[in-house]
Scaffold this motif. Structure first.
Motif: not given
Length: 472
Positions: A32-39
């Motif tokens: 739920l903190q994977e902002e860079e990875s998802a992007q």
């Protein structure tokens, strides 16, 4: 064969895919903190003109990317969350990049990237007019906490799929036919009354006593649950000082069993014990349901297509340097663990695997009907649509998941395994879209297996994604 063009398109992406996998490995983010990875994944899919919808299931890092139109609609599942305290350099000795930092000890830096690669291969086939249908990639956060797909499923994200496929990094390349355990994740917080433990104990009501009575009650419950069921816990808050009666204490439980119904039965019993513990200690108890998931229901029809594709793609093709480094990692794994990893492997493969450092020859599907000891939120998807999955050899032989050895491999030779997995995912999805009759057969099998038991979310209506809870 037109399917071969999918493999060629994925191969043309090799450098880009391995670079994406490396970037996610270098910036590990918890669930739920994977902002860079998802992007990283979203950016690549948008470059390929997929339609991307972000923020599914109330989670900013959950997304769906679609290309094409009409049926069949085939989905590829992807993950990208890391694990706490598994930071590790690419070396054959335990050496964290950041002491206590997160790391990709389960290979999710490879997982989502491979899914994107496979989806791109199928997209290009649709674009050329080789096949007609829809390919979808699902960016699923927080698998390690069994959250992402569960909350996405509650919101109906997977309801339009005709079939789903996925994979996982491992020590072998093989389709998955064994089942997983369904699970509930529940926290119990007891509220009592603080007091001086020596001067005025009669004025206090110990929340920690309640936790300990709950745990004792569970030990007696164990005798009366099935052999495959598992109940384990950790006290996350037990007070601050021995001379102060704890006014608050929390215990976190996992309940696992082979079926969703058995998990719910045990969880209800667990709640009764918690209520009894509160009564005995004159405290109040609050039950917080964090998440839950279903057992994995493998679809044999989809799995057969995966196996056919794996045979066609062949070996991953590791280099001598890859195998040498894998050998160094294997030396840090116990002989007992290596033998345990071979328990269910067909005998004709076991001896050869045992002697190898890296074993990337595809192994036929096996262990059908067996129930493993772990849980996965892929289970929820498998009760919504026919689902098949496989493992790919990205770790040294015998390496357990969630270890520093796996983290090291995932940042090195495992990236080549991600390209292999992308080809298998792409080839399988291509075959399903090209052959609606196979999809129909998979759904007939699904209907026969599920019978009258339709998917219902395990989440109570008021449950929200646990952004405050990132531990596995």
């Amino acid at each position: 064969m037109a399917r071969a063009t999918v493999y060629e398109d994925v191969e043309s992406e090799r450098e880009r895919l391995t670079s994406m996998a490396q970037r996610i490995w270098e910036t590990p983010e918890l669930g739920l903190q994977e902002e860079e990875s998802a992007q990283v994944l979203i950016d690549r899919l948008m470059e390929e003109e997929f339609d991307v919808e972000v923020g599914l299931g109330g989670m900013p890092t959950a997304f769906k990317a679609s290309y094409g139109s009409g049926d069949p609609t085939v989905g590829i599942l992807g993950e990208y969350d890391a694990l706490p305290d598994l930071s590790q350099k690419v070396t054959a000795e335990h050496d964290p990049v950041e002491q206590g930092g997160p790391g990709h000890g389960c290979g999710h830096n490879l997982f989502g990237v491979a899914g994107v690669g496979g989806a791109i291969g199928v997209k290009r086939a649709i674009e050329r007019g080789d096949i007609d249908g829809t390919i979808e990639f699902y960016g699923c956060p927080a698998e390690e906490t069994l959250v992402g797909k569960v909350f996405m499923a509650r919101d109906g994200v997977f309801d339009g799929l005709d079939a789903a496929i996925t994979w996982h990094p491992s020590t072998l390349s093989t389709p998955t036919l064994d089942r997983s355990l369904a699970l509930d994740s529940i926290q119990f917080t007891f509220d009592g009354v603080s007091a001086h433990a020596a001067a005025a104990p009669e004025s206090g009501r110990s929340a920690l006593d309640a936790v300990e009575l709950l745990n004792t009650g569970v030990e007696y419950m164990r005798e009366h649950i099935s052999e495959k069921a598992r109940v384990h816990y950790v006290i996350t808050d037990g007070g601050d000082a021995p001379n102060v009666v704890p006014a608050k204490a929390t215990v976190w439980y996992y309940v696992r069993a082979p079926t969703r119904s058995e998990v719910e039965q045990i969880s209800d019993w667990l709640t009764d014990i918690a209520d009894g513990a509160a009564t005995m200690t004159q405290t109040d108890v609050n039950r917080r349901f964090i998440t839950g998931c279903w057992d994995f229901l493998p679809n044999r029809t989809v799995t057969d297509v995966i196996w056919e594709t794996m045979q066609e793609v062949g070996e991953i093709g590791y280099s001598d340097d890859d195998r040498t480094f894998a050998g160094e990692l294997k030396e840090t794994v116990s002989d007992e663990r290596i033998e345990a990893s071979l328990e269910d492997v067909p005998e004709e493969y076991a001896a050869e695997i045992r002697d190898a450092n890296l074993y990337d020859v595809p192994v036929p599907p096996h262990a059908e009907g067996d129930v493993g000891g772990g849980s996965t939120d892929v289970g929820d998807v498998s009760w919504i649509t026919p689902t098949g999955q496989f493992r790919a050899a990205t770790w040294a032989v015998g390496t357990p998941g969630h270890t520093w050895q796996a983290t090291a491999a995932n940042g090195d030779f495992g990236k080549q395994g991600a390209v292999y997995a992308a080809k298998v995912l792409g080839g399988t999805a291509y075959t399903l879209i090209e052959n609606p009759s196979i999809v129909a057969e998979a759904n007939e099998e699904f209907d026969a297996e599920t019978g009258e038991q339709s998917y219902e979310t395990p989440l109570p209506p008021e449950t929200e994604p646990p952004f405050d809870n990132t531990a596995p």
